[in-house]
Enzyme design. Structure first.
Site, mmCIF file in Angstrom:
data_model
loop_
_atom_site.group_PDB
_atom_site.id
_atom_site.type_symbol
_atom_site.label_atom_id
_atom_site.label_comp_id
_atom_site.label_asym_id
_atom_site.label_seq_id
_atom_site.Cartn_x
_atom_site.Cartn_y
_atom_site.Cartn_z
ATOM 1 N N ASP A 30 0.230 3.193 29.765
ATOM 2 C CA ASP A 30 0.664 3.502 31.119
ATOM 3 C C ASP A 30 1.546 2.372 31.660
ATOM 4 O O ASP A 30 2.325 1.780 30.911
ATOM 5 C CB ASP A 30 -0.578 3.704 32.004
ATOM 6 C CG ASP A 30 -0.364 4.738 33.093
ATOM 7 O OD1 ASP A 30 0.376 4.435 34.039
ATOM 8 O OD2 ASP A 30 -0.944 5.831 33.002
ATOM 9 N N HIS A 59 0.004 2.909 38.807
ATOM 10 C CA HIS A 59 -0.505 4.120 38.161
ATOM 11 C C HIS A 59 -1.529 3.808 37.077
ATOM 12 O O HIS A 59 -2.560 4.481 36.976
ATOM 13 C CB HIS A 59 0.669 4.914 37.574
ATOM 14 C CG HIS A 59 0.294 6.275 37.078
ATOM 15 N ND1 HIS A 59 -0.008 6.539 35.758
ATOM 16 C CD2 HIS A 59 0.162 7.463 37.736
ATOM 17 C CE1 HIS A 59 -0.297 7.818 35.616
ATOM 18 N NE2 HIS A 59 -0.201 8.406 36.800
ATOM 19 N N ALA A 83 1.091 15.766 25.380
ATOM 20 C CA ALA A 83 -0.134 16.570 25.447
ATOM 21 C C ALA A 83 -0.015 17.872 24.678
ATOM 22 O O ALA A 83 -1.009 18.382 24.156
ATOM 23 C CB ALA A 83 -0.487 16.857 26.909
ATOM 24 N N VAL A 109 -3.242 15.855 20.260
ATOM 25 C CA VAL A 109 -3.647 15.350 21.572
ATOM 26 C C VAL A 109 -4.516 16.371 22.298
ATOM 27 O O VAL A 109 -4.227 17.571 22.276
ATOM 28 C CB VAL A 109 -2.401 15.022 22.431
ATOM 29 C CG1 VAL A 109 -2.810 14.425 23.772
ATOM 30 C CG2 VAL A 109 -1.462 14.068 21.683
ATOM 31 N N SER A 159 -2.915 13.340 35.699
ATOM 32 C CA SER A 159 -3.194 11.972 35.244
ATOM 33 C C SER A 159 -4.650 11.605 35.497
ATOM 34 O O SER A 159 -5.315 10.998 34.643
ATOM 35 C CB SER A 159 -2.289 10.971 35.963
ATOM 36 O OG SER A 159 -0.966 11.050 35.508
#
Length: 378
Positions: free
Chosen positions: A128, A164, A267, A272, A319
């Site tokens: 991140d 974040h 994703a 994933v 998230s």
């Protein structure tokens, strides 16, 4: 203890905690006679104290005010109520930190934590914007590496100059003493893998490098609360590399909703776990991307978390949903599950909340069920 076939990457770190039955606040009704329960016993004479000691498998503590806490089979505890000199017998109830969020409670992370499952021994990479070097809510920050430059005034190259990374990390591993929230896996070690800059932006190659680095460190879980609308072969190759090296990759579905067949990358890759977002009414969050790649849903709307300066902030997004799923993954891998074993366990124990497969996959992630605990009376 979990099935032997899942315990191949590391030995089990804890064997206590999960063996005690989680019983409801109303008493011991859900426990079988031979289940070990935890009870408070008050007595008014030495005969009552002796009866409590005789019934106990283990004395947790004795109080100065003629009471003690014991572990004993439900059968023995129930019989104590009729013994001379015993004032009362009650379930040892559960107190919870008031800093926990609706999401923490909704997926029964409170049940897992009170039973001793806290992510101890699990290593989680936060791929991140980085992590803060010194934040009291995140005392278990381990190592870090930066693949993009940090802006001025950074305490380390991997410092969080955007916020974040800290936001999602707190949902995973904030300390139980944090004023804003408690993480799903508060004892997991969090590692900063900084692939996004102070604007929250980074290249696919930087993200791929961060995923590769995570795999090379032998870490357990990679939280990937980022994504893009198009794919990249380099990014997919990195995900395959990490999966083959034992990392459980957990990625955000994206916030393109309302939409169909719009899960973002990475994703959307089969390597994933793609996570969609729900709100406090168990509805799909309006912004959540959906599609056949969705494997599981988790709370993502109106989540109170932590900023790098230690202040509390409430945000929404896939998230945050991803962070809750990663926290459960950390609980499992901290107890010896492999990446594939933890992935299957999360899906097989998810709660059906009535959403379509494209919206929630196997259902809402359930921390207590994943750890084999009964939360029906919580």
């Amino acid at each position: 203890m979990f099935p032997d076939e899942t315990i191949t990457r590391r030995s089990v770190l804890k064997t206590t905690g999960g063996s005690l039955l989680a019983v409801g606040a109303g008493g011991f009704a859900s426990a079988d006679p031979d289940d070990v329960v935890r009870a408070n016993v008050g007595f008014e004479s030495e005969a009552g104290r002796t009866a409590a000691l005789d019934a106990a498998d283990d004395v947790v503590r004795e109080f100065a005010f003629d009471a003690m806490t014991v572990r004993a089979p439900k059968r023995a505890v129930s019989a104590l109520a009729d013994r001379p000199g015993v004032r009362y017998v009650e379930r040892d109830g559960t107190a919870r930190a008031l800093s926990t969020t609706w999401a923490y409670d909704r997926i029964d992370a409170d049940v897992t934590n009170i039973n001793g499952y806290t992510g101890d021994g699990a290593d989680v990479a936060i791929i991140d914007t980085g992590l803060p070097c010194n934040n009291s809510c995140l005392p278990n920050v381990g190592t870090g590496k930066a693949f993009v430059s940090c802006s001025s005034g950074c305490c380390a190259s991997w410092d969080d100059d955007n916020g974040h990374g800290t936001n999602v990390a707190a949902a995973i591993g904030a300390s139980e003493s944090c004023d804003c929230t408690t993480g799903i896996a508060p004892d997991a070690t969090l590692h900063a893998v900084k692939v996004l800059d102070d604007y929250g932006s980074g290249s696919y190659s930087d993200v791929a490098a961060g995923i590769e680095y995570t795999a090379d460190q032998g870490w357990d879980v990679a939280n990937i609360s980022l994504g893009g609308s198009s794919g990249s072969q380099t990014l997919k190759d990195a995900c395959t590399y990490a999966q083959n090296n034992g990392v459980l990759l957990v990625g955000a579905a994206g916030g393109s909703g309302p939409c169909t067949d719009c899960v973002g990358y990475p994703a959307a890759y089969s390597e994933v776990v793609a996570v969609s977002s729900t709100n406090s009414n168990d509805e799909l969050s309006s912004y959540s991307s959906t599609g056949p790649e969705i494997e599981i849903a988790a709370p993502g709307s109106d989540i109170t978390t932590v900023d790098p300066d230690g202040s509390c902030i409430t945000i929404s997004g896939t998230s945050m949903a991803t962070a809750h799923a990663s926290g459960v993954a950390a609980l499992l891998m901290g107890e010896g599950y492999t990446n594939s074993g933890a992935r299957s366990r999360m899906k097989n124990t998810a709660e059906n909340i009535g959403l379509s497969d494209n919206e929630s996959g196997a259902g809402l992630v359930d921390a207590a069920a994943a750890m084999g605990l009964d939360s029906s009376d919580d």
